[in-house]
Design an enzyme around this catalytic site. Structure first.
Site, PDB file in Angstrom:
ATOM      1  CE  LYS A  32      -3.939  -2.307   2.376  1.00 41.69           C
ATOM      2  NZ  LYS A  32      -4.841  -2.233   3.612  1.00 41.69           N
ATOM      3  CE1 TYR A  85      -9.422  -3.281   0.401  1.00 43.37           C
ATOM      4  CE2 TYR A  85      -8.658  -1.029  -0.410  1.00 43.37           C
ATOM      5  CZ  TYR A  85      -8.232  -2.224   0.159  1.00 43.37           C
ATOM      6  OH  TYR A  85      -7.117  -2.471   0.711  1.00 43.37           O
ATOM      7  CG  PHE A 120     -13.058   1.722   7.381  1.00 39.48           C
ATOM      8  CD1 PHE A 120     -12.602   0.881   5.994  1.00 39.48           C
ATOM      9  CD2 PHE A 120     -13.653   0.770   8.188  1.00 39.48           C
ATOM     10  CE1 PHE A 120     -12.715  -0.535   5.835  1.00 39.48           C
ATOM     11  CE2 PHE A 120     -13.908  -0.525   8.133  1.00 39.48           C
ATOM     12  CZ  PHE A 120     -13.353  -1.079   6.866  1.00 39.48           C
ATOM     13  NE  ARG A 171      -6.415 -12.381   4.747  1.00 39.65           N
ATOM     14  CZ  ARG A 171      -6.965 -10.902   4.668  1.00 39.65           C
ATOM     15  NH1 ARG A 171      -6.955 -10.277   3.607  1.00 39.65           N
ATOM     16  NH2 ARG A 171      -7.584 -10.649   5.787  1.00 39.65           N
ATOM     17  CB  THR A 214      -7.764  -6.637   9.468  1.00 46.03           C
ATOM     18  OG1 THR A 214      -7.887  -7.642   8.638  1.00 46.03           O
ATOM     19  CG2 THR A 214      -8.058  -5.132   8.615  1.00 46.03           C
ATOM     20  NE  ARG A 219      -2.228  -5.876   6.858  1.00 46.14           N
ATOM     21  CZ  ARG A 219      -3.565  -6.227   6.543  1.00 46.14           C
ATOM     22  NH1 ARG A 219      -4.004  -7.366   7.002  1.00 46.14           N
ATOM     23  NH2 ARG A 219      -3.735  -5.992   5.420  1.00 46.14           N
ATOM     24  CG  ASN A 223      -3.565  -2.784   6.958  1.00 48.29           C
ATOM     25  OD1 ASN A 223      -3.473  -2.151   5.947  1.00 48.29           O
ATOM     26  ND2 ASN A 223      -4.693  -3.287   7.424  1.00 48.29           N
ATOM     27  CG  HIS A 249      -5.197  -6.106  -0.802  1.00 45.77           C
ATOM     28  ND1 HIS A 249      -6.271  -6.007  -0.014  1.00 45.77           N
ATOM     29  CD2 HIS A 249      -5.304  -6.982  -1.943  1.00 45.77           C
ATOM     30  CE1 HIS A 249      -7.035  -6.795  -0.752  1.00 45.77           C
ATOM     31  NE2 HIS A 249      -6.127  -7.262  -1.762  1.00 45.77           N
ATOM     32  CD  GLU A 260      -8.707  -8.641  -4.010  1.00 48.38           C
ATOM     33  OE1 GLU A 260      -7.474  -8.998  -3.939  1.00 48.38           O
ATOM     34  OE2 GLU A 260      -9.579  -8.544  -3.087  1.00 48.38           O
TER      35      GLU A 260
HETATM   36  N1  LIG Z   1     -11.904  -0.190  11.471  1.00 48.67           N
HETATM   37  C1  LIG Z   1     -10.959   0.308  10.432  1.00 48.67           C
HETATM   38  N2  LIG Z   1     -10.672   1.480  10.450  1.00 48.67           N
HETATM   39  C2  LIG Z   1      -9.822   1.785   9.647  1.00 48.67           C
HETATM   40  N3  LIG Z   1      -9.449   1.253   8.354  1.00 48.67           N
HETATM   41  C3  LIG Z   1      -9.742  -0.057   8.298  1.00 48.67           C
HETATM   42  C4  LIG Z   1     -10.822  -0.427   9.165  1.00 48.67           C
HETATM   43  N4  LIG Z   1     -11.006  -2.072   9.026  1.00 48.67           N
HETATM   44  C5  LIG Z   1     -10.163  -2.034   7.850  1.00 48.67           C
HETATM   45  N5  LIG Z   1      -9.663  -0.989   7.564  1.00 48.67           N
HETATM   46  C6  LIG Z   1      -8.862  -0.937   6.118  1.00 48.67           C
HETATM   47  O1  LIG Z   1      -9.559  -1.620   4.903  1.00 48.67           O
HETATM   48  C7  LIG Z   1      -8.747  -2.384   4.715  1.00 48.67           C
HETATM   49  C8  LIG Z   1      -9.431  -3.476   4.192  1.00 48.67           C
HETATM   50  O2  LIG Z   1     -10.397  -4.122   5.142  1.00 48.67           O
HETATM   51  P1  LIG Z   1     -10.540  -5.774   5.258  1.00 48.67           P
HETATM   52  O3  LIG Z   1     -10.722  -6.264   3.714  1.00 48.67           O
HETATM   53  O4  LIG Z   1     -11.304  -5.911   6.284  1.00 48.67           O
HETATM   54  O5  LIG Z   1      -8.928  -6.144   5.807  1.00 48.67           O
HETATM   55  P2  LIG Z   1      -7.740  -6.988   5.068  1.00 48.67           P
HETATM   56  O6  LIG Z   1      -6.869  -5.675   4.509  1.00 48.67           O
HETATM   57  O7  LIG Z   1      -6.884  -7.551   6.189  1.00 48.67           O
HETATM   58  O8  LIG Z   1      -8.323  -7.853   4.170  1.00 48.67           O
HETATM   59  C9  LIG Z   1      -7.808  -2.832   5.834  1.00 48.67           C
HETATM   60  O9  LIG Z   1      -6.452  -3.418   5.408  1.00 48.67           O
HETATM   61  C10 LIG Z   1      -7.307  -1.565   6.559  1.00 48.67           C
HETATM   62  O10 LIG Z   1      -6.465  -0.849   5.763  1.00 48.67           O
HETATM   63 MG   LIG Z   2      -9.767  -7.776   2.644  1.00 49.83          MG
END
Ligand SMILES: Nc1ncnc2c1ncn2[C@@H]1O[C@H](COP(=O)(O)OP(=O)(O)O)[C@@H](O)[C@H]1O
Ligand SMILES: [Mg+2]
Length: 149
Positions: free
Chosen positions: A9, A49, A57, A85, A91, A102, A112, A115, A126
C-alpha cells in the site's frame, strides 16, 4: 497452483518496505508472475474494495489507497491465498503476531502496509481487476522441483 493478488500500500511504499515484503514471499518459495508500480485512481480503489462500501472507513480508505504509488503483484504457489494471509497477520496490526508482516512492520489499522486477497474467489477477481493477460510472465523457476513433491 493458486494465484493471489498482493499489493504494498502507499504507506508501505513510502516507508521503503517493498523489498522486505517481496523478500518474504520469495524466501517462502512463492513465484512472482506479474508486478507493477502504479498509482491507482480513486474509482479503481472503490471497485477493488466494493465489498466494504457500507463501512464508515470506505471513503477514506479508497482516497488513501489512491493517494500515492502501490506495488501491485501476483504471486503463485500451493495454498498461497491462505498462506499469504497468514504471512500478513491480522487486519489490525495490534492483533498481528510478531513474525507476520503487519506484526513486524506497522502499528495502525488504517496504515497496515499490505493488501492480500482473502479468498480464492476474491483473488481471481482482484487479479483480473489489476492485471491484463499480457502482463503475466510465463517461466519455470529452477527451484520448483525442490519446493514441491
Ligand atoms: N476499522 C477500520 N478502520 C480503518 N481502516 C480499516 C478498518 N478496518 C479495515 N480498514 C482498512 O480497510 C482495509 C480492508 O479491510 P479488510 O478487507 O477488512 O482487511 P484486510 O486488508 O486484512 O483484508 C484494511 O486493510 C485496512 O486498511
Ligand atoms: Mg480484505
Amino acid at each position: 497452483m493458486e494465484r493471489t493478488f498482493i499489493a504494498v500500500k502507499p504507506d508501505g511504499v513510502q516507508r521503503g518496505l517493498c523489498g522486505d515484503i517481496i523478500k518474504r514471499f520469495e524466501a517462502r518459495g512463492f513465484k512472482l508472475v506479474a508486478a507493477k508500480f502504479i498509482q491507482a485512481s480513486e474509482e479503481h480503489m472503490k471497485n477493488h474494495y466494493l465489498d466494504l462500501k457500507d463501512m464508515p472507513f470506505y471513503g477514506g480508505l479508497c482516497k488513501y489507497m489512491s493517494s500515492g504509488p502501490v506495488f501491485a503483484m501476483v504471486w503463485e504457489g500451493q495454498s498461497i491465498v491462505k498462506l499469504a494471509r497468514m504471512m500478513m497477520g491480522e487486519t489490525n496490526p495490534a492483533d498481528s503476531k510478531p513474525g507476520s508482516i503487519r506484526g513486524d512492520l506497522c502499528i495502525n489499522i488504517g496504515r497496515n502496509i499490505i493488501h492480500g486477497s482473502d479468498t480464492l474467489e476474491n483473488a481471481k477477481r482482484e487479479v483480473g481487476l489489476w492485471f491484463k493477460a499480457e502482463e503475466f510472465v510465463t517461466y519455470t523457476p529452477c527451484t520448483q522441483t525442490f519446493l514441491y513433491e
